[in-house]
Scaffold this active site. Structure first.
Site, PDB file in Angstrom:
ATOM      1  N   GLY A   1       0.732  -1.167  -0.134  1.00 45.43           N
ATOM      2  CA  GLY A   1      -0.077   0.054   0.107  1.00 45.43           C
ATOM      3  C   GLY A   1       0.873   1.299   0.043  1.00 45.43           C
ATOM      4  CB  SER A   2       4.252   2.136  -0.937  1.00 46.87           C
ATOM      5  OG  SER A   2       4.365   1.968  -2.221  1.00 46.87           O
ATOM      6  CG  ASN A   3       1.474   3.370  -6.007  1.00 45.34           C
ATOM      7  OD1 ASN A   3       2.019   4.729  -6.325  1.00 45.34           O
ATOM      8  ND2 ASN A   3       2.179   2.219  -6.042  1.00 45.34           N
TER       9      ASN A   3
ATOM     10  NE  ARG B   1     -12.636 -14.032 -12.610  1.00 42.91           N
ATOM     11  CZ  ARG B   1     -12.144 -13.217 -13.772  1.00 42.91           C
ATOM     12  NH1 ARG B   1     -11.235 -12.356 -13.443  1.00 42.91           N
ATOM     13  NH2 ARG B   1     -12.311 -13.904 -14.926  1.00 42.91           N
TER      14      ARG B   1
ATOM     15  CG  MET C   1      -1.632  -8.144  -6.196  1.00 45.90           C
ATOM     16  SD  MET C   1      -0.646  -7.398  -7.567  1.00 45.90           S
ATOM     17  CE  MET C   1       0.060  -8.748  -8.396  1.00 45.90           C
ATOM     18  NE  ARG C   2      -8.243 -12.452  -6.543  1.00 46.69           N
ATOM     19  CZ  ARG C   2      -7.807 -13.713  -6.625  1.00 46.69           C
ATOM     20  NH1 ARG C   2      -6.668 -13.840  -6.206  1.00 46.69           N
ATOM     21  NH2 ARG C   2      -8.650 -14.679  -6.972  1.00 46.69           N
TER      22      ARG C   2
ATOM     23  CG  LEU D   1     -10.695  -5.939 -11.352  1.00 48.76           C
ATOM     24  CD1 LEU D   1     -10.559  -4.229 -11.515  1.00 48.76           C
ATOM     25  CD2 LEU D   1     -11.546  -6.435 -10.127  1.00 48.76           C
TER      26      LEU D   1
ATOM     27  CG  HIS E   1       1.777  -1.583 -15.399  1.00 46.31           C
ATOM     28  ND1 HIS E   1       1.291  -2.903 -15.094  1.00 46.31           N
ATOM     29  CD2 HIS E   1       2.482  -1.717 -16.693  1.00 46.31           C
ATOM     30  CE1 HIS E   1       2.279  -3.682 -15.662  1.00 46.31           C
ATOM     31  NE2 HIS E   1       2.867  -3.098 -16.484  1.00 46.31           N
TER      32      HIS E   1
ATOM     33  CG  ASP F   1      -1.200  -4.424 -16.834  1.00 52.59           C
ATOM     34  OD1 ASP F   1      -1.925  -3.791 -16.204  1.00 52.59           O
ATOM     35  OD2 ASP F   1      -0.674  -5.404 -16.837  1.00 52.59           O
TER      36      ASP F   1
HETATM   37  C1  GRF Z   1       3.358  -0.895  -7.651  1.00 54.75           C
HETATM   38  O1  GRF Z   1       4.464  -1.347  -8.217  1.00 54.75           O
HETATM   39  C2  GRF Z   1       2.144  -0.812  -8.671  1.00 54.75           C
HETATM   40  O2  GRF Z   1       2.841  -0.186  -9.959  1.00 54.75           O
HETATM   41  C3  GRF Z   1       1.803  -2.151  -8.921  1.00 54.75           C
HETATM   42  O3  GRF Z   1       1.849  -2.801  -7.657  1.00 54.75           O
HETATM   43  C4  GRF Z   1       2.694  -2.104  -6.832  1.00 54.75           C
HETATM   44  C5  GRF Z   1       2.115  -2.037  -5.554  1.00 54.75           C
HETATM   45  O4  GRF Z   1       2.929  -1.428  -4.439  1.00 54.75           O
HETATM   46  N1  GRF Z   1       0.531  -1.879  -9.617  1.00 54.75           N
HETATM   47  P1  GRF Z   1       2.207  -0.699  -3.308  1.00 54.75           P
HETATM   48  O5  GRF Z   1       1.571  -1.521  -2.615  1.00 54.75           O
HETATM   49  O6  GRF Z   1       1.580   0.280  -3.811  1.00 54.75           O
HETATM   50  O7  GRF Z   1       3.429  -0.314  -2.381  1.00 54.75           O
END
Ligand code: GRF
Length: 220
Positions: free
Chosen positions: A18-20, A72, A97-98, A100, A116, A152
Site C-alpha cells: 500500500g505505498s501508492n 469472481r 492483485m485480482r 476484474l 502499472h 494493463d
Molecule cells: C506498484 O509497483 C504498482 O505499480 C503495482 O503494484 C505495486 C504496488 O505497490 N500495480 P504498493 O502496494 O502501492 O506499495
C-alpha cells in the site's frame, strides 16, 4: 458566496503493502486536493496497507476473495456493495492483485484508475522490472491509466520515466520507479477529480491536450 465544489469520494483497492495508497492518502490530507479517500478496500485481510489506512483515519473494508471460491462475480458484487455503501465516485487500483471481470470494469467505466510499474504499452503484466533489465531497456517507468477490460491497457493519464543504469538490480530499479509512482498517482487522480481529463477513443486529453510524459526522472 461561491460554493466550494465537493471533493470526489475515492476508494483505493489494495492487496498488499500500500505505498501508492499511502501517497494518495497523504495528498488528500491537503484540503485543497480535489479528492478525499473515503475507503480503502482489500481482498486480503492481511494486507499491510489496511493498518496504515486505519491509522490515518481512513475507513477500511475487506472482501476476502477466498470466501467466494471461483465465483469472481459474487466477489465483485460484494465489493460493489461496499463501494456503494461508501458512496464512492472514483476507484484507484493500487497493487490490487485480482483480475476484474468486464462486468465490474463496466460499473466503473471512465471512473477507475490503475498504476502499472512500466511505461505502457511496454511490459504489461508482472515482473516488469526484471523484464526491463533483461531487455536492456534504457528507460523504464510507471503509468497511470483508466481501467478497461483488457489488462494493463486503457487510456493513459500520466507517465513518468526513469533511467535504467548499467548493473541495476531489480530491487534498485523497482525503488527508482516506485519513487515516481508516488508522484504521478496523486497527480493523475487530481486531474481526473478536477474533471480535466477527457477520454478520446483510446487516448486521454488533459485540458484538451494529449496527455504528456511527466518530466519527473529520478537521477539516483
Ligand atoms: C506498484 O509497483 C504498482 O505499480 C503495482 O503494484 C505495486 C504496488 O505497490 N500495480 P504498493 O502496494 O502501492 O506499495
Amino acid at each position: 458566496m461561491p460554493c466550494k465544489s465537493a471533493r470526489k469520494r475515492v476508494a483505493i483497492l489494495i492487496s498488499g503493502r500500500g505505498s501508492n495508497m499511502a501517497a494518495l492518502i497523504d495528498a488528500a490530507k491537503d484540503e485543497s486536493y480535489p479528492a478525499e479517500i473515503a475507503l480503502v478496500l482489500s481482498n486480503d485481510p492481511a494486507a499491510q496497507g489496511l493498518n496504515h489506512a486505519a491509522a490515518n483515519g481512513v475507513a477500511t473494508a475487506v472482501v476476502d476473495h477466498r470466501s467466494f471460491g471461483k465465483d469472481r462475480e459474487a466477489f465483485e458484487h460484494a465489493m460493489q456493495r461496499e463501494l456503494e455503501t461508501h458512496r464512492i465516485e472514483l476507484v484507484c487500483l493500487a497493487g490490487f492483485m485480482r483480475l476484474l471481470t468486464p462486468w465490474f470494469v463496466r460499473q466503473w467505466d471512465g471512473r477507475m484508475l490503475n498504476i502499472h510499474p512500466a511505461l505502457l504499452p511496454a511490459f504489461k503484466g508482472l515482473d516488469t522490472h526484471a523484464r526491463a533489465i533483461a531487455a536492456s531497456a534504457k528507460q523504464h517507468g510507471a503509468t497511470v491509466h483508466f481501467v478497461v477490460p483488457e489488462m494493463d491497457a486503457g487510456p493513459i493519464i500520466a507517465q513518468a520515466a526513469v533511467p535504467v543504469h548499467a548493473g541495476d538490480t531489480e530491487a534498485a530499479l523497482a525503488a527508482r520507479v516506485l519513487e515516481v509512482e508516488h508522484h504521478i498517482y496523486p497527480l493523475a487522480l487530481k486531474l481526473v477529480a478536477e474533471g480535466r481529463v477527457r477520454i478520446d477513443g483510446s487516448n486521454c486529453l488533459i485540458d484538451g491536450q494529449p496527455a504528456a510524459l511527466a518530466s519527473t526522472s529520478s537521477q539516483q
